[in-house]
Design a protein around this motif. Structure first.
Motif, PDB file in Angstrom:
ATOM      1  N   PHE A   1      37.124  41.687  29.626  1.00 57.16           N
ATOM      2  CA  PHE A   1      37.731  42.786  29.409  1.00 57.16           C
ATOM      3  C   PHE A   1      39.046  42.693  30.685  1.00 57.16           C
ATOM      4  CE2 PHE A   1      33.723  43.803  27.891  1.00 57.16           C
ATOM      5  CZ  PHE A   1      33.876  44.614  26.768  1.00 57.16           C
ATOM      6  N   GLU A   2      40.088  43.053  30.107  1.00 55.24           N
ATOM      7  CA  GLU A   2      41.148  42.978  31.192  1.00 55.24           C
ATOM      8  C   GLU A   2      41.459  44.501  31.752  1.00 55.24           C
ATOM      9  OE1 GLU A   2      45.492  41.692  31.604  1.00 55.24           O
ATOM     10  OE2 GLU A   2      45.155  41.904  29.622  1.00 55.24           O
ATOM     11  N   ILE A   3      41.403  44.580  33.010  1.00 55.90           N
ATOM     12  CA  ILE A   3      41.604  45.737  33.824  1.00 55.90           C
ATOM     13  C   ILE A   3      43.031  45.671  34.382  1.00 55.90           C
ATOM     14  CG2 ILE A   3      40.778  47.305  35.683  1.00 55.90           C
ATOM     15  CD1 ILE A   3      37.933  45.868  34.866  1.00 55.90           C
ATOM     16  N   GLY A   4      43.659  46.713  34.261  1.00 55.83           N
ATOM     17  CA  GLY A   4      45.058  46.832  34.875  1.00 55.83           C
ATOM     18  C   GLY A   4      45.122  48.444  35.542  1.00 55.83           C
ATOM     19  N   VAL A   5      45.826  48.148  36.747  1.00 53.14           N
ATOM     20  CA  VAL A   5      46.075  49.291  37.939  1.00 53.14           C
ATOM     21  C   VAL A   5      47.506  49.231  37.892  1.00 53.14           C
ATOM     22  CG1 VAL A   5      45.673  50.225  40.109  1.00 53.14           C
ATOM     23  CG2 VAL A   5      43.875  48.893  38.608  1.00 53.14           C
TER      24      VAL A   5
ATOM     25  N   THR B   1      46.290  43.173  37.691  1.00 59.29           N
ATOM     26  CA  THR B   1      45.639  42.974  36.359  1.00 59.29           C
ATOM     27  C   THR B   1      44.445  41.888  36.963  1.00 59.29           C
ATOM     28  OG1 THR B   1      46.953  41.297  35.710  1.00 59.29           O
ATOM     29  CG2 THR B   1      47.177  43.758  35.012  1.00 59.29           C
ATOM     30  N   THR B   2      43.348  41.900  36.239  1.00 63.54           N
ATOM     31  CA  THR B   2      42.242  40.974  36.382  1.00 63.54           C
ATOM     32  C   THR B   2      41.453  41.274  35.184  1.00 63.54           C
ATOM     33  OG1 THR B   2      40.650  40.145  37.920  1.00 63.54           O
ATOM     34  CG2 THR B   2      40.604  42.315  37.495  1.00 63.54           C
ATOM     35  N   THR B   3      40.749  39.791  34.961  1.00 62.13           N
ATOM     36  CA  THR B   3      39.794  39.988  33.760  1.00 62.13           C
ATOM     37  C   THR B   3      38.440  39.929  34.212  1.00 62.13           C
ATOM     38  OG1 THR B   3      41.455  38.843  32.487  1.00 62.13           O
ATOM     39  CG2 THR B   3      39.260  38.559  31.989  1.00 62.13           C
ATOM     40  N   VAL B   4      37.715  40.835  33.825  1.00 64.07           N
ATOM     41  CA  VAL B   4      36.213  40.769  34.316  1.00 64.07           C
ATOM     42  C   VAL B   4      35.485  40.558  32.930  1.00 64.07           C
ATOM     43  CG1 VAL B   4      34.421  42.353  34.706  1.00 64.07           C
ATOM     44  CG2 VAL B   4      36.883  42.805  35.554  1.00 64.07           C
ATOM     45  N   THR B   5      34.441  39.732  33.161  1.00 62.16           N
ATOM     46  CA  THR B   5      33.475  39.166  32.251  1.00 62.16           C
ATOM     47  C   THR B   5      32.055  40.106  32.297  1.00 62.16           C
ATOM     48  OG1 THR B   5      34.358  37.199  32.008  1.00 62.16           O
ATOM     49  CG2 THR B   5      32.058  37.358  31.127  1.00 62.16           C
ATOM     50  N   VAL B   6      31.535  40.536  31.272  1.00 64.25           N
ATOM     51  CA  VAL B   6      30.572  41.442  31.241  1.00 64.25           C
ATOM     52  C   VAL B   6      29.228  40.674  30.393  1.00 64.25           C
ATOM     53  CG1 VAL B   6      29.161  43.508  30.564  1.00 64.25           C
ATOM     54  CG2 VAL B   6      31.807  43.480  31.650  1.00 64.25           C
ATOM     55  N   ASP B   7      28.182  40.250  30.852  1.00 68.31           N
ATOM     56  CA  ASP B   7      27.132  39.707  30.363  1.00 68.31           C
ATOM     57  C   ASP B   7      26.165  41.044  30.123  1.00 68.31           C
ATOM     58  OD1 ASP B   7      28.036  37.287  30.020  1.00 68.31           O
ATOM     59  OD2 ASP B   7      27.416  36.812  32.114  1.00 68.31           O
TER      60      ASP B   7
END
Length: 105
Positions: free
Chosen positions: A7-11, A21-27
């Motif tokens: 998921f890409e998160i942007g502020v 922006t950063t990408t977070v991986t959720v397992d």
């Protein structure tokens, strides 16, 4: 339910003015369906709570090879648990299963 993935998160000040922006991986664990006496034996065995309970109940059943013979176990995986109980002549003690696990991990 939690979805797995990247998921890409942007502020920023707006969606057109993202400053970070950063990408977070959720397992997330795979969801499990609630178990019932109508659930197939294979679903019971794959369930994180139901599997150990059913294996213990099968192992305690006198004179049965279901718990110890992988071929027999494979043959009954598609049967609903209540049918396996009936086929055992009610020797499979379902009280050993405790309350039916009905929540996802």
């Amino acid at each position: 339910m939690l979805e797995s993935g990247d998921f890409e998160i942007g502020v920023g000040a707006s969606s057109r003015d993202l400053r970070l922006t950063t990408t977070v991986t959720v397992d997330a664990p795979a969801p499990t369906r609630p178990l019932s006496m109508e659930s197939p034996v294979g679903e019971w065995l794959a369930h994180p709570e139901g599997g150990p309970r059913l294996r213990a109940a099968l192992g305690a059943m006198e004179g049965s090879g279901v718990a110890t013979d992988p071929e027999i176990l494979r043959m009954v995986e598609s049967l609903p648990l209540n049918r396996l109980v009936a086929m055992s002549g009610d020797r499979l003690d379902t009280t050993r299963l405790g309350p039916l696990p009905d929540r996802t991990p």
